[in-house]
Structures are given as C-alpha cells and as structure tokens.
Design an enzyme around this catalytic site. Structure first.
Site: not given
Lengths: 215, 215
Positions: A134-136, A188
C-alpha cells in the site's frame, strides 16, 4: 483459513506505519475471512517525528515496540517470519516504510534495504505467494524484486523511481489496485493520493481481496 | 454535513487511545456522511507503556503529540473545543481514557477527571447534543454526568463502578449499543469484550449511526 503476515514499519505516518492503512488492512483481512499475524523489524526507527509540528524529536524509539501499539501487543520480530507458514505478505504504507524498512526517503532509487525485509519478500516471492503493498510500499517491493508492475498512484517522481528500479508503473485513482499476476504483486495508492479514510478502507479491502484470490 | 468532535487520549491501547477504536470511529463518521475533527488534551501522558512487553518505559510523552499520530497531524488541543460548533462528541476507548483523561485506572469511582474533558462533556450535554463513548469511556462520561445509562459490556467490576458513580449499567454483546435517549448518550463495549477487529468496526459504526440520528 488463510493466514496473512502484515509487516509494520512503526506507528505513525511520518516516522512509522500509517495507522489508518495498517488498521484498515487488518479489518479487511478479518472481514474477508482470513487471519493475520503482524511482524516488524526489531531495529531503531530512523528518527522520531512530532506528528503535531512535523519536527524531529530528540529521542529514539524501536520499530517493533512502536508497531506493537497498532498490534495491541500481538506482534513478532520480522526475523521470525517464515514464508512457508503464511499464504501472503502485506506491507501497509507510511514514511516508516521509506525510512525504517529501506532508505528510499533519503537515497531514492539507490536506497539500502533492511536485510530481513529483503529476505521476507524474496522468500515469499520464491514460494509464489502473493505480496500486497500500500501507499509507498510498492517502491520497496520494486527495489527488491525489480521487474514487477505496481502503482503508487500518480506522483511522477515516485513513479520514475519505480521505473529506474526496473519496475513498471501504472497510474491509478482512489481504491484502485494493480495486480501483477505473473509476480503475484498487488498494489494500491492509499495516502499517496490525497484521500479520505473511506478511500483508504476501499484500497485496503481491494488489495486484500485480490491477494486472497491469488493465494 | 454534520460535524463530530473525536477526543483521543493518546495513541496505543495501554497508555493512550485504542488505535483500532479510534481509526474505526473516524471511518464510520466518514462513511456515514459526516465530518470529524480530532481533539486531545495538551498534557503529559500518565506514563508510557512498552506495548510489546507491557512494562513501563522510563520516558515521557504528550497526549496531544501522540494522538496526532492517529490524526496524521490534523488535531487540535481540547482547550479549543467549542460545543456550539459541533453536532456531537465521541470518545474512543483505550487505557489512556482511564489514565490520562481521568484517573479511573488507579482510583476507581473516586477518580479525578481532567477539567477540559469535564467542560467539553458538560457543555455538549448542556446543549443537548449527543455524546458517544466506546470501551472504557462510558465510565468517564458517567463520572461527569452521573445519572446516565451506559454499557461497558459485561465486566462486573466496571459495571459496579458505573452504578456507584450514579449511572445505570446495561449488559451488551459485540457491536451492540446502549442509547440513553433522554441524555443523548450512546455507548458500546468494543475491546471491553474479547473482540475481533470487525466487531470493533461494527460497534463504532452502530455508535456513530445512533449519534447521527440524535444529532
């Protein structure tokens, strides 16, 4: 019942795991009928950030000990992770991923990566089990596995970093996931986009659902 | 759009706000179409607990600064809370409620209560706006408003404490809420019961829904 390992990078967006992403990943796993076990490396945080002011604080904290706050104590050192006993591995985001699990926040694509994190990802991948990011966190996975397709949302600089690591980047919006079927990587953007907490919940749920389909 | 103030007692179940309860309260508010603003008192935590071992750590942390981890920095000192600008007030649980917002964890029903917390609750109640309380937080509200009906689940000792404060206790199971319609208090047990994170999400959502109906 499928078992998913969740790796946390601390507790708090600016120096650890992003708390909403971590919590909502656990919620998604539970709601979709799987089990989770949290892990974190037993190492000092890169630094401690005052989340009210954004300034660095003159103290030191341990990634595993702080991650235990999200886990209500039920967490194990990442050194104990054995990919054979789990069906999938997930990394929620937060700056801690880019500061504690690797040095991407400071060194960009020439980052160093924590050896336990490398081993966990490589072993999971070698056993053909899915990995969620997720994210970074997709940048971290790209730094380890190189030739994979991921998303970090729309940020150009970070997308270029993914490509310079040998990965392929695909733009996405809120709640969308990119599934690299061959490599079994699901990613994502979450808070890499300006997002509401409901959009984070949606991204986490879509990621976990895709992972369970691959697992 | 209705605005709900959420009061956090830190970040971490053993010395602050319970992170899942706090996060899932925010998720419920957002999903049910309302807005939130977080608040926390700008005071030292009673103590700092290592969430991995359960032992006290020889350091000090500030409730507002740590709560800012859950809030991603978007939080205000509780001294700035004005009940006139909000439609409801919610307290997620965690030991921080019984250690930082009041001294219930140490003094039981003869606890001292933080003055800003007292003022926030009394003003919200005076304006006939609803107040939500998760987990151990109903004890705090009973300590301030006295003659109210709440639930903390099934724990006998805590239920007796509620009664000795002048409140009325009603037993509940996972996800259930008690609504004191006259006093506009909504409570739910959350982690006062051995619960899964999905059950916490359900309790938080049912609480926020009941509050929005009263607001």
């Amino acid at each position: 019942m499928k078992k998913i390992a969740v790796v946390l990078a601390g507790s708090g967006v600016y120096d650890g795991a992003e708390i909403h992403e971590a919590t909502l990943t656990l919620l998604a796993i539970d709601r979709l009928g799987a089990q989770y076990q949290m892990f974190a490396p037993d190492i000092p945080q890169y630094h401690v950030v005052n989340h009210l002011t954004g300034e660095e604080m003159p103290e030191s904290r341990n990634v595993l000990v702080e991650a235990a706050r999200v886990a209500r104590g039920k967490i194990r050192p990442l050194s104990e992770y054995n990919a054979e006993f789990f069906d999938a591995l997930i990394f929620p985001g937060g700056f801690g991923v880019a500061k504690n699990l690797c040095s991407f926040a400071f060194d960009g694509p020439s980052m160093k990566i924590n050896e336990q994190v490398q081993y966990a990802v490589k072993e999971t991948h070698r056993l053909r089990k899915p990995i969620g990011a997720l994210c970074i966190a997709p940048v971290l996975i790209a730094g380890i596995l190189r030739n994979i397709e991921v998303t970090i949302g729309t940020d150009q600089g970070t997308a270029q970093a993914v490509e310079s690591l040998g990965g392929k980047h695909k733009k996405t919006g809120h709640g969308e996931v990119v599934v690299d079927i061959e490599n079994r990587i699901v990613s994502t953007p979450c808070y890499m986009l300006e997002a509401s907490i409901s959009q984070i919940a949606e991204g986490a749920e879509n990621t976990v659902r895709a992972i369970l389909e691959l697992a």
